[in-house]
Write an enzyme that holds these catalytic residues in place. Structure first.
Site, PDB file in Angstrom:
ATOM      1  N   GLN A  12      33.106  35.269  35.686  1.00  0.00           N
ATOM      2  CA  GLN A  12      32.259  35.519  36.881  1.00  0.00           C
ATOM      3  C   GLN A  12      31.216  36.825  36.601  1.00  0.00           C
ATOM      4  O   GLN A  12      31.725  37.947  35.850  1.00  0.00           O
ATOM      5  CB  GLN A  12      33.132  36.059  38.071  1.00  0.00           C
ATOM      6  CG  GLN A  12      32.361  35.537  39.392  1.00  0.00           C
ATOM      7  CD  GLN A  12      33.338  35.377  40.609  1.00  0.00           C
ATOM      8  OE1 GLN A  12      34.469  34.980  40.398  1.00  0.00           O
ATOM      9  NE2 GLN A  12      32.966  35.915  41.809  1.00  0.00           N
ATOM     10  N   SER A  92      38.915  36.165  31.974  1.00  0.00           N
ATOM     11  CA  SER A  92      39.309  35.959  33.563  1.00  0.00           C
ATOM     12  C   SER A  92      39.213  34.632  34.174  1.00  0.00           C
ATOM     13  O   SER A  92      39.732  33.750  33.291  1.00  0.00           O
ATOM     14  CB  SER A  92      38.347  36.756  34.446  1.00  0.00           C
ATOM     15  OG  SER A  92      38.586  36.666  35.824  1.00  0.00           O
ATOM     16  N   LEU A  93      38.242  33.888  34.772  1.00  0.00           N
ATOM     17  CA  LEU A  93      37.949  32.794  35.062  1.00  0.00           C
ATOM     18  C   LEU A  93      37.867  31.683  33.853  1.00  0.00           C
ATOM     19  O   LEU A  93      38.275  30.528  33.737  1.00  0.00           O
ATOM     20  CB  LEU A  93      36.581  32.550  35.808  1.00  0.00           C
ATOM     21  CG  LEU A  93      36.081  31.186  35.728  1.00  0.00           C
ATOM     22  CD1 LEU A  93      36.732  30.157  36.709  1.00  0.00           C
ATOM     23  CD2 LEU A  93      34.692  31.251  36.129  1.00  0.00           C
ATOM     24  N   ARG A 117      40.964  29.009  43.763  1.00  0.00           N
ATOM     25  CA  ARG A 117      41.294  30.624  43.412  1.00  0.00           C
ATOM     26  C   ARG A 117      40.265  31.324  43.747  1.00  0.00           C
ATOM     27  O   ARG A 117      40.453  32.306  44.365  1.00  0.00           O
ATOM     28  CB  ARG A 117      41.044  30.394  41.738  1.00  0.00           C
ATOM     29  CG  ARG A 117      41.390  31.860  40.999  1.00  0.00           C
ATOM     30  CD  ARG A 117      41.283  31.653  39.515  1.00  0.00           C
ATOM     31  NE  ARG A 117      41.443  32.857  38.794  1.00  0.00           N
ATOM     32  CZ  ARG A 117      40.335  33.617  38.249  1.00  0.00           C
ATOM     33  NH1 ARG A 117      39.177  33.258  38.601  1.00  0.00           N
ATOM     34  NH2 ARG A 117      40.922  34.575  37.483  1.00  0.00           N
ATOM     35  N   HIS A 201      41.268  41.163  39.978  1.00  0.00           N
ATOM     36  CA  HIS A 201      42.303  41.761  39.027  1.00  0.00           C
ATOM     37  C   HIS A 201      42.812  43.223  39.130  1.00  0.00           C
ATOM     38  O   HIS A 201      43.020  44.245  38.383  1.00  0.00           O
ATOM     39  CB  HIS A 201      41.391  42.000  37.713  1.00  0.00           C
ATOM     40  CG  HIS A 201      41.146  40.497  37.265  1.00  0.00           C
ATOM     41  ND1 HIS A 201      42.070  39.770  36.896  1.00  0.00           N
ATOM     42  CD2 HIS A 201      39.976  40.133  37.060  1.00  0.00           C
ATOM     43  CE1 HIS A 201      41.629  38.462  36.426  1.00  0.00           C
ATOM     44  NE2 HIS A 201      40.124  38.618  36.845  1.00  0.00           N
ATOM     45  N   GLN A 250      47.364  36.499  35.639  1.00  0.00           N
ATOM     46  CA  GLN A 250      45.870  37.248  35.428  1.00  0.00           C
ATOM     47  C   GLN A 250      45.492  37.737  36.911  1.00  0.00           C
ATOM     48  O   GLN A 250      44.494  38.549  36.642  1.00  0.00           O
ATOM     49  CB  GLN A 250      44.980  36.359  34.581  1.00  0.00           C
ATOM     50  CG  GLN A 250      44.784  34.977  35.258  1.00  0.00           C
ATOM     51  CD  GLN A 250      43.238  34.700  34.913  1.00  0.00           C
ATOM     52  OE1 GLN A 250      42.408  34.285  35.806  1.00  0.00           O
ATOM     53  NE2 GLN A 250      42.987  34.405  33.604  1.00  0.00           N
TER      54      GLN A 250
END
Length: 307
Positions: A12, A92-93, A117, A201, A250
């Site tokens: 993102q 991340s993503l 998510r 996060h 994560q």
């Protein structure tokens, strides 16, 4: 390609209106990928990627599947041109994109997962309650003390350990603001509040993690065809169990990107290719070590440079 090539997949923040459009216009493979995404989600995701509006694209539950679709469209085109990774990682993503390319997770399943998510992350913290900020050039040994002092009974934690010069923090808005001031006093060059819709996060994402757990359990994973370096531990994984566990862990834990890139370099990776929208990870690569060779593939024009 040599096994010393790593494919990196963005997360993102890399999204922009128009992403993927030239790929879809130029390659039937990319066009089919976007059609598959529209079909899996039951709404015109491709149109949102290509035309916006930006406010809609920036909604987390839209941003996440949109970036995933662009990465997989780019990967499939790239693969059809004879390029393949020896190892993969995603920010991340981006770890979902990496798992799809490694054959561990189906594309349609990944789209549905990241859509949920995004929604769970958005709903975990009421708007305005949480924030994120980038701390630039804060001496590494000062981070823990800054976060500890800033907390005052609230949550503030490292969210993305991106490069030696960039740490992103997340938590309660007031605690993040306190940490920004303390970081500047401790020698940070700048502290910048980020335009995000939720504090990703960090421990405030625990409710999102709990909701995602059931979806991850129901989703089929396979062992990976190429190894992946995960966000949670910055270690190499190959099994379906580790793939699922990494996506679960994560959510409230920091993205250990600096450690991941350093690990890849130690494994003899000589070339890094960012696959998907933008060039955020290529920029971080230069910041981590200017000697590391990075390139990107997200537009048809990138292909000629990579040849």
């Amino acid at each position: 390609m040599s096994p010393r090539v790593a494919f990196l997949f963005p997360g993102q923040g890399s999204q922009y209106v128009g992403m993927g459009k030239r790929l879809a216009d130029s390659y039937p493979t990319a066009r089919q990928t976007f059609e598959e995404a529209d079909d899996a989600l039951g709404f015109p995701l491709a149109k949102l990627c290509f035309e916006g509006p930006e406010e809609e694209l920036r909604r987390t539950e839209n941003t996440q599947p949109a970036l995933l679709a662009v990465s997989i469209a780019a990967f499939r085109v790239f693969e059809s041109e004879g390029f393949a990774p020896g190892i993969v990682a995603g920010h991340s993503l981006g770890e979902y994109s990496a798992l799809v390319t490694a054959g561990s997770l189906g594309f349609r399943d990944a789209l549905v997962l990241v859509r949920k998510r995004g929604r769970y992350m958005q709903e975990a913290v009421p708007e305005g309650v949480g924030a994120m900020a980038a701390l630039l050039k804060l001496p590494a040994d000062k981070l823990d003390a800054v976060l500890q002092e800033a907390a005052q009974g609230e949550v503030v934690a490292a969210a993305n350990l991106n490069s030696p010069d960039q740490v992103v923090i997340a938590g309660h808005t007031a605690a993040v603001n306190r940490a920004m001031e303390l970081a500047k006093a401790a020698g940070a060059k700048r502290a910048v509040l980020l335009s995000v819709s939720a504090p990703f996060h960090c421990p405030l994402m625990k409710p999102a993690q709990e909701r995602l757990a059931a979806d991850l359990t129901r989703t089929a994973f396979c062992d990976l065809s190429v190894p992946l370096v995960n966000n949670w531990q910055a270690r190499e994984i190959r099994s379906e169990v580790d793939a699922r566990q990494g996506l679960f862990e994560q959510v409230p834990n920091p993205v250990r990107w600096l450690d991941s890139i350093r690990y890849l370099a130690l494994q003899g990776v000589g070339r890094f290719i960012e696959v998907g929208a933008g060039s955020v990870l290529t920029g971080l690569l230069r910041n981590i070590d200017p000697a590391l060779k990075g390139a990107k593939f997200g537009e048809p024009a990138d292909l000629e440079k990579l040849r």
